[in-house]
Each structure stands twice: as C-alpha cells, then as structure tokens.
Motif scaffolding. Structure first.
Motif, PDB file in Angstrom:
ATOM      1  N   ALA A  13      38.265  40.552  53.519  1.00 15.85           N
ATOM      2  CA  ALA A  13      38.156  40.561  52.017  1.00 15.85           C
ATOM      3  C   ALA A  13      39.049  39.627  51.444  1.00 15.85           C
ATOM      4  O   ALA A  13      38.759  39.207  50.516  1.00 15.85           O
ATOM      5  CB  ALA A  13      38.510  42.115  51.587  1.00 15.85           C
ATOM      6  N   ILE A  14      40.300  39.364  51.958  1.00 14.18           N
ATOM      7  CA  ILE A  14      41.445  38.506  51.458  1.00 14.18           C
ATOM      8  C   ILE A  14      40.639  36.855  51.463  1.00 14.18           C
ATOM      9  O   ILE A  14      40.586  36.332  50.521  1.00 14.18           O
ATOM     10  CB  ILE A  14      42.583  38.506  52.111  1.00 14.18           C
ATOM     11  CG1 ILE A  14      43.310  39.867  51.694  1.00 14.18           C
ATOM     12  CG2 ILE A  14      43.539  37.238  51.787  1.00 14.18           C
ATOM     13  CD1 ILE A  14      44.439  40.315  52.633  1.00 14.18           C
ATOM     14  N   THR A  15      40.039  36.754  52.751  1.00 13.91           N
ATOM     15  CA  THR A  15      39.254  35.344  52.957  1.00 13.91           C
ATOM     16  C   THR A  15      38.231  35.094  51.784  1.00 13.91           C
ATOM     17  O   THR A  15      38.029  34.369  51.232  1.00 13.91           O
ATOM     18  CB  THR A  15      38.911  35.204  54.285  1.00 13.91           C
ATOM     19  OG1 THR A  15      39.910  35.269  55.146  1.00 13.91           O
ATOM     20  CG2 THR A  15      38.339  33.704  54.531  1.00 13.91           C
ATOM     21  N   ALA A  16      37.470  36.351  51.675  1.00 15.09           N
ATOM     22  CA  ALA A  16      36.464  36.420  50.771  1.00 15.09           C
ATOM     23  C   ALA A  16      36.935  35.910  49.340  1.00 15.09           C
ATOM     24  O   ALA A  16      36.347  35.548  48.555  1.00 15.09           O
ATOM     25  CB  ALA A  16      35.694  37.476  50.964  1.00 15.09           C
ATOM     26  N   SER A  17      38.029  36.770  49.061  1.00 18.87           N
ATOM     27  CA  SER A  17      38.453  36.429  47.479  1.00 18.87           C
ATOM     28  C   SER A  17      38.993  34.981  47.410  1.00 18.87           C
ATOM     29  O   SER A  17      38.677  34.555  46.416  1.00 18.87           O
ATOM     30  CB  SER A  17      39.636  37.382  47.544  1.00 18.87           C
ATOM     31  OG  SER A  17      40.858  37.154  47.956  1.00 18.87           O
ATOM     32  N   VAL A  18      39.417  34.371  48.346  1.00 18.78           N
ATOM     33  CA  VAL A  18      39.939  33.003  48.362  1.00 18.78           C
ATOM     34  C   VAL A  18      38.774  32.194  48.159  1.00 18.78           C
ATOM     35  O   VAL A  18      38.753  31.313  47.255  1.00 18.78           O
ATOM     36  CB  VAL A  18      40.636  32.677  49.632  1.00 18.78           C
ATOM     37  CG1 VAL A  18      40.954  31.104  49.617  1.00 18.78           C
ATOM     38  CG2 VAL A  18      42.096  33.296  49.830  1.00 18.78           C
ATOM     39  N   ALA A  19      37.696  32.388  48.830  1.00 23.83           N
ATOM     40  CA  ALA A  19      36.531  31.619  48.783  1.00 23.83           C
ATOM     41  C   ALA A  19      36.079  31.716  47.285  1.00 23.83           C
ATOM     42  O   ALA A  19      35.358  30.753  46.896  1.00 23.83           O
ATOM     43  CB  ALA A  19      35.403  32.261  49.884  1.00 23.83           C
ATOM     44  N   SER A  20      35.869  33.066  46.808  1.00 24.14           N
ATOM     45  CA  SER A  20      35.293  33.159  45.411  1.00 24.14           C
ATOM     46  C   SER A  20      36.136  32.690  44.513  1.00 24.14           C
ATOM     47  O   SER A  20      35.370  32.412  43.542  1.00 24.14           O
ATOM     48  CB  SER A  20      35.014  34.633  45.250  1.00 24.14           C
ATOM     49  OG  SER A  20      34.382  35.334  46.539  1.00 24.14           O
ATOM     50  N   THR A  21      37.308  32.431  44.419  1.00 23.51           N
ATOM     51  CA  THR A  21      38.111  31.831  43.601  1.00 23.51           C
ATOM     52  C   THR A  21      38.204  30.381  43.699  1.00 23.51           C
ATOM     53  O   THR A  21      39.129  29.721  43.000  1.00 23.51           O
ATOM     54  CB  THR A  21      39.486  32.599  43.623  1.00 23.51           C
ATOM     55  OG1 THR A  21      40.168  32.618  44.560  1.00 23.51           O
ATOM     56  CG2 THR A  21      39.136  34.081  42.967  1.00 23.51           C
ATOM     57  N   SER A  22      37.635  29.717  44.843  1.00 17.13           N
ATOM     58  CA  SER A  22      37.929  28.219  45.007  1.00 17.13           C
ATOM     59  C   SER A  22      36.665  27.483  45.073  1.00 17.13           C
ATOM     60  O   SER A  22      36.799  26.487  45.105  1.00 17.13           O
ATOM     61  CB  SER A  22      38.406  28.083  46.429  1.00 17.13           C
ATOM     62  OG  SER A  22      39.775  28.850  46.424  1.00 17.13           O
ATOM     63  N   ASP A  23      35.646  28.067  44.209  1.00 18.47           N
ATOM     64  CA  ASP A  23      34.409  27.476  44.448  1.00 18.47           C
ATOM     65  C   ASP A  23      34.234  26.302  43.218  1.00 18.47           C
ATOM     66  O   ASP A  23      33.344  25.612  43.255  1.00 18.47           O
ATOM     67  CB  ASP A  23      33.039  28.583  44.035  1.00 18.47           C
ATOM     68  CG  ASP A  23      33.523  29.356  42.910  1.00 18.47           C
ATOM     69  OD1 ASP A  23      34.282  29.548  42.531  1.00 18.47           O
ATOM     70  OD2 ASP A  23      32.235  29.841  42.314  1.00 18.47           O
ATOM     71  N   ASP A  24      35.279  26.582  42.383  1.00 20.43           N
ATOM     72  CA  ASP A  24      35.442  25.462  41.355  1.00 20.43           C
ATOM     73  C   ASP A  24      36.606  24.624  41.666  1.00 20.43           C
ATOM     74  O   ASP A  24      37.618  25.078  41.448  1.00 20.43           O
ATOM     75  CB  ASP A  24      35.698  26.196  39.895  1.00 20.43           C
ATOM     76  CG  ASP A  24      35.637  25.001  38.706  1.00 20.43           C
ATOM     77  OD1 ASP A  24      36.267  23.766  39.052  1.00 20.43           O
ATOM     78  OD2 ASP A  24      35.520  25.231  37.469  1.00 20.43           O
ATOM     79  N   PRO A  25      36.478  23.455  42.214  1.00 17.76           N
ATOM     80  CA  PRO A  25      37.553  22.639  42.664  1.00 17.76           C
ATOM     81  C   PRO A  25      38.606  22.011  41.736  1.00 17.76           C
ATOM     82  O   PRO A  25      39.695  22.214  41.933  1.00 17.76           O
ATOM     83  CB  PRO A  25      36.649  21.185  43.305  1.00 17.76           C
ATOM     84  CG  PRO A  25      35.279  21.704  43.588  1.00 17.76           C
ATOM     85  CD  PRO A  25      35.258  22.899  42.378  1.00 17.76           C
TER      86      PRO A  25
END
Length: 226
Positions: A171-183
C-alpha cells in the motif's frame, strides 16, 4: 508469443515473471485479452492451479484484470502503473494518514537511535532516489523512495514498528506511485532535510520533516476530491 517452459521450482513466481515480462515487452498490448488458462497451461508446461495463482497475483497488483465469463485482460504495463490506477481518492488519503502516523514516530526514533552505518544507507538511498527522479525513471524512483521510507523506520531500531510498516509496503509503494505521476509536483517533495535532522540527532525536527511532506500530500488529495 513463445514462453519458456518453467523449471520445477518456484513455479508460480516463474509464471508471474514470464507473464509480466510479456506484458512489459508489449507481447500483449494494454487492453488486450491474454491467452486462456488452458493455452497458458499447455504452453508453459505447468498445472492449471499454477497459472490461476499467477494470474490472480498479477490481477492483485493491477497488471491484469479478470473479467468473469469474458477472460483476463492487460490492465497496466507495470505494478507502478497498476498502483496508480487502483489507489486514489479516499483510499489514498487513508494510506497517507496511516503513513503519517508511523513515519513521524519512525523518524523521531531514527534521530535518536541511528548508527553511522544506518546514516550511510539512508544517504545512499536518497542519492539514488533523487537521481531516478531527475532522470525520469518512474518505476525505479517509486521503488527506491518506498525503500528509503522503510529504511528510515528501520533506523529507529524498534522491531515492532518496523514490522508494522513493512507489512504495509504494498500500500505504501502504491501511495508513492499515485502521488508521483506528475513529475513536476513530485520534484517538490525533498527528503534532504529529513536525513539532515536524523544525522544531527534532532528528533523534533526529524518528526516535523516527516510530517511536513505527508501533510502536503494529504492536502493535495483533499483538493483533488473536493
């Protein structure tokens, strides 16, 4: 699309790797239905249960989507893009809230308990994280950023807190991905101050640094859902 016949050890993991590789290479494009369970079973030389378990695991990561009565389709090209698709809105906010609870205390403990070796590991992970971010390597950035936060918690040398945090890594990795899609917005999140505070053994500042960027991410999710 030829798939290598698997060895008789770690069959499920091998099938997962081969299907994932086929998707990544574009053998099965985004949105396309993959071969049937029977076809994969014959081509890979494994049992139906092995294929079924591998497909279920990849569906859980968001790469595949099982449509009952229709087949299995490619939903994303990597775990990162799958995570971005499946974690958003209220669910993302809840994960960030839990991260804040654990990471603030983890940072506080790290500032008081870290060793010189711990600090060197943190610096190395931070350098790799920032390099991947600069070079636009999203998958690597997400993986290393999540590993960095896990390492901060580990540096506190509280075994129970570490195991609690590690148990939430998907879940933590998913949250990082979800908040990093805008470079552009992702570049605003820096962790130099956090590592500096841990190095200085400044527990209040380390806790404030950990809280600060998570509060910023939480504010963004609230703006997005308003």
């Amino acid at each position: 699309m030829p798939l290598a016949t698997t060895r008789r050890t770690g069959l499920v993991d091998q099938v997962i790797d081969q299907i994932r590789d086929a998707v990544t290479r574009g053998e099965w494009p985004l949105g396309q239905r993959i071969p049937t369970e029977a076809a994969l079973t014959a081509e890979l030389g494994v049992g139906r249960n092995t294929v079924r378990e591998a497909v279920r695991a990849l569906a859980h990561t968001g790469i595949l989507e099982v449509r009952q009565g229709d087949g299995t389709y490619v939903r994303a090209t990597s775990e990162v893009s799958g995570a971005i698709r499946r974690l958003c809105g209220t669910e993302l906010r809840e994960v960030l809230q839990v991260r804040r609870t654990l990471e603030v205390e983890g940072a506080r403990l790290a500032a008081t308990a870290r060793t010189a070796e711990d600090l060197a590991t943190l610096r190395d992970l931070l350098e790799r994280r920032d390099a991947d971010q600069r070079e636009g390597h999203l998958d690597d950035f997400v993986r290393i950023d999540a590993e960095f936060h896990l390492e901060v918690v580990r540096c506190g040398h509280n075994g129970l807190l570490f195991e609690l945090y590690r148990g939430l890594m998907e879940a933590i990795t998913a949250s990082v991905a979800s908040t990093s899609d805008d470079p552009e917005r992702a570049r605003d999140i820096k962790h130099d101050g956090l590592v500096d505070a841990i190095e200085a053994r400044d527990a209040p500042r380390a806790a404030a640094e950990a809280a600060g960027f998570l509060d910023e991410l939480l504010a963004r999710t609230e703006d997005a859902t308003d």
